[in-house]
Motif scaffolding. Structure first.
Motif, PDB file in Angstrom:
ATOM      1  N   ASP A  75       0.630  -1.060   0.106  1.00 18.32           N
ATOM      2  CA  ASP A  75      -0.014  -0.028  -0.146  1.00 18.32           C
ATOM      3  C   ASP A  75       1.008   1.283   0.006  1.00 18.32           C
ATOM      4  O   ASP A  75       2.045   1.348   0.856  1.00 18.32           O
ATOM      5  CB  ASP A  75      -1.008  -0.192   1.168  1.00 18.32           C
ATOM      6  CG  ASP A  75      -1.947  -1.130   1.127  1.00 18.32           C
ATOM      7  OD1 ASP A  75      -2.140  -1.645   0.115  1.00 18.32           O
ATOM      8  OD2 ASP A  75      -2.688  -1.457   2.282  1.00 18.32           O
ATOM      9  N   CYS A  76       0.442   2.039  -0.786  1.00 14.26           N
ATOM     10  CA  CYS A  76       1.351   3.457  -0.987  1.00 14.26           C
ATOM     11  C   CYS A  76       0.899   4.040   0.493  1.00 14.26           C
ATOM     12  O   CYS A  76       0.132   3.994   0.781  1.00 14.26           O
ATOM     13  CB  CYS A  76       0.545   4.315  -1.862  1.00 14.26           C
ATOM     14  SG  CYS A  76       1.260   5.969  -2.038  1.00 14.26           S
ATOM     15  N   PRO A  77       2.185   4.540   1.101  1.00 12.52           N
ATOM     16  CA  PRO A  77       2.040   5.183   2.333  1.00 12.52           C
ATOM     17  C   PRO A  77       1.231   6.603   2.422  1.00 12.52           C
ATOM     18  O   PRO A  77       0.896   7.190   3.424  1.00 12.52           O
ATOM     19  CB  PRO A  77       3.436   5.249   3.003  1.00 12.52           C
ATOM     20  CG  PRO A  77       4.282   5.355   1.726  1.00 12.52           C
ATOM     21  CD  PRO A  77       3.537   4.560   0.715  1.00 12.52           C
ATOM     22  N   THR A  78       1.012   7.127   1.354  1.00  9.67           N
ATOM     23  CA  THR A  78       0.448   8.377   1.177  1.00  9.67           C
ATOM     24  C   THR A  78      -1.205   8.209   0.936  1.00  9.67           C
ATOM     25  O   THR A  78      -1.732   8.769   1.568  1.00  9.67           O
ATOM     26  CB  THR A  78       0.972   9.234   0.045  1.00  9.67           C
ATOM     27  OG1 THR A  78       2.414   9.444   0.136  1.00  9.67           O
ATOM     28  CG2 THR A  78       0.320  10.432  -0.400  1.00  9.67           C
ATOM     29  N   CYS A  79      -1.454   7.582  -0.103  1.00  8.43           N
ATOM     30  CA  CYS A  79      -2.983   7.258  -0.562  1.00  8.43           C
ATOM     31  C   CYS A  79      -3.443   6.174  -0.088  1.00  8.43           C
ATOM     32  O   CYS A  79      -4.729   5.858  -0.115  1.00  8.43           O
ATOM     33  CB  CYS A  79      -3.115   7.564  -2.026  1.00  8.43           C
ATOM     34  SG  CYS A  79      -2.340   6.513  -2.851  1.00  8.43           S
ATOM     35  N   GLY A  80      -2.806   5.104   0.280  1.00  7.60           N
ATOM     36  CA  GLY A  80      -3.241   3.784   0.565  1.00  7.60           C
ATOM     37  C   GLY A  80      -3.573   2.763  -0.584  1.00  7.60           C
ATOM     38  O   GLY A  80      -3.779   1.584  -0.468  1.00  7.60           O
ATOM     39  N   HIS A 107       5.970   1.943  -6.679  1.00  9.04           N
ATOM     40  CA  HIS A 107       6.071   3.278  -7.062  1.00  9.04           C
ATOM     41  C   HIS A 107       4.568   3.546  -7.619  1.00  9.04           C
ATOM     42  O   HIS A 107       3.599   2.744  -8.157  1.00  9.04           O
ATOM     43  CB  HIS A 107       6.496   3.298  -8.735  1.00  9.04           C
ATOM     44  CG  HIS A 107       6.218   4.637  -9.337  1.00  9.04           C
ATOM     45  ND1 HIS A 107       6.656   5.990  -8.928  1.00  9.04           N
ATOM     46  CD2 HIS A 107       5.369   4.985 -10.379  1.00  9.04           C
ATOM     47  CE1 HIS A 107       6.317   6.837  -9.813  1.00  9.04           C
ATOM     48  NE2 HIS A 107       5.498   6.248 -10.629  1.00  9.04           N
ATOM     49  N   CYS A 108       3.663   4.715  -6.845  1.00 10.90           N
ATOM     50  CA  CYS A 108       2.532   4.940  -6.957  1.00 10.90           C
ATOM     51  C   CYS A 108       2.353   6.220  -8.023  1.00 10.90           C
ATOM     52  O   CYS A 108       2.899   7.114  -8.002  1.00 10.90           O
ATOM     53  CB  CYS A 108       1.961   5.550  -5.482  1.00 10.90           C
ATOM     54  SG  CYS A 108       0.141   5.989  -5.576  1.00 10.90           S
ATOM     55  N   SER A 109       1.717   5.691  -9.255  1.00  9.46           N
ATOM     56  CA  SER A 109       1.464   6.635 -10.226  1.00  9.46           C
ATOM     57  C   SER A 109       0.523   7.819  -9.922  1.00  9.46           C
ATOM     58  O   SER A 109       0.673   8.796 -10.260  1.00  9.46           O
ATOM     59  CB  SER A 109       1.077   5.969 -11.691  1.00  9.46           C
ATOM     60  OG  SER A 109      -0.265   5.395 -11.196  1.00  9.46           O
ATOM     61  N   THR A 110      -0.216   7.402  -8.945  1.00 10.01           N
ATOM     62  CA  THR A 110      -1.430   8.580  -8.421  1.00 10.01           C
ATOM     63  C   THR A 110      -0.648   9.666  -7.697  1.00 10.01           C
ATOM     64  O   THR A 110      -0.600  10.776  -7.938  1.00 10.01           O
ATOM     65  CB  THR A 110      -2.341   8.104  -7.369  1.00 10.01           C
ATOM     66  OG1 THR A 110      -3.140   7.036  -8.217  1.00 10.01           O
ATOM     67  CG2 THR A 110      -3.471   8.980  -6.769  1.00 10.01           C
ATOM     68  N   CYS A 111       0.376   9.438  -6.820  1.00  6.23           N
ATOM     69  CA  CYS A 111       1.080  10.335  -5.797  1.00  6.23           C
ATOM     70  C   CYS A 111       2.362  10.586  -6.619  1.00  6.23           C
ATOM     71  O   CYS A 111       2.945  11.566  -6.331  1.00  6.23           O
ATOM     72  CB  CYS A 111       1.435   9.750  -4.413  1.00  6.23           C
ATOM     73  SG  CYS A 111      -0.038   9.344  -3.493  1.00  6.23           S
ATOM     74  N   ARG A 112       2.726  10.086  -7.524  1.00  5.85           N
ATOM     75  CA  ARG A 112       4.125  10.164  -8.417  1.00  5.85           C
ATOM     76  C   ARG A 112       5.213  10.082  -7.381  1.00  5.85           C
ATOM     77  O   ARG A 112       6.106  10.861  -7.139  1.00  5.85           O
ATOM     78  CB  ARG A 112       3.915  11.487  -8.929  1.00  5.85           C
ATOM     79  CG  ARG A 112       3.026  11.531  -9.997  1.00  5.85           C
ATOM     80  CD  ARG A 112       2.974  12.857 -10.815  1.00  5.85           C
ATOM     81  NE  ARG A 112       2.193  12.878 -11.919  1.00  5.85           N
ATOM     82  CZ  ARG A 112       2.084  13.535 -12.825  1.00  5.85           C
ATOM     83  NH1 ARG A 112       3.038  14.480 -12.980  1.00  5.85           N
ATOM     84  NH2 ARG A 112       1.414  13.502 -13.909  1.00  5.85           N
TER      85      ARG A 112
HETATM   86 ZN   LIG Z   1      -0.255   7.090  -3.657  1.00  3.83          ZN
END
Ligand SMILES: [Zn+2]
Length: 119
Positions: A75-80, A107-112
């Motif tokens: 899970d992305c630590p920023t957006c989950g 790599h989270c493409s949403t949060c870049r």
């Molecule tokens: Zn993210």
């Protein structure tokens, strides 16, 4: 996965195993016995190179098993959002020389952003 450091007893068992490996190493290096022209420094050099290889291999193996325990996604630590994990190779300096670590990275493409999953 349990999180614990090795007990002193277990470390001593590993040291005893390493002493046995040292005997095997000496027999592997000098199968017909060391030539009388060999110095202690020559013997030490062979043993040190083997020790560095052992340390590197042990660290790479243990770290590789840790990296594998993270699985294929995190899970992305920023957006989950769950994102696939890739493995990147990185050479690190260790006391025995160097080790090549395969580290999981997301790599989270949403949060870049790139991130390392944590335990
Ligand atoms: Zn993210």
């Amino acid at each position: 996965m349990a999180s614990k450091k090795l007990s002193e007893r277990k470390i001593r068992e590993i040291e005893e195993a390493a002493r046995h490996w040292g005997k095997l190493l000496a027999r592997e290096a000098f199968p017909e016995g060391p030539d009388l022209s060999l110095t202690l420094a020559d013997m030490e050099e062979v043993a040190m190179r083997a020790a560095r290889a052992l340390v590197g291999s042990a660290v790479e193996t243990a770290a590789g098993e840790q990296a594998a325990s993270f699985g294929e996604a995190a899970d992305c630590p920023t957006c989950g959002r769950s994102v696939p994990l890739e493995r990147r190779s990185r050479e690190v300096t260790i006391r025995g020389g160097t080790a090549n670590l395969e580290e999981p990275i997301g790599h989270c493409s949403t949060c870049r952003r790139d991130f390392f999953p944590s335990a």
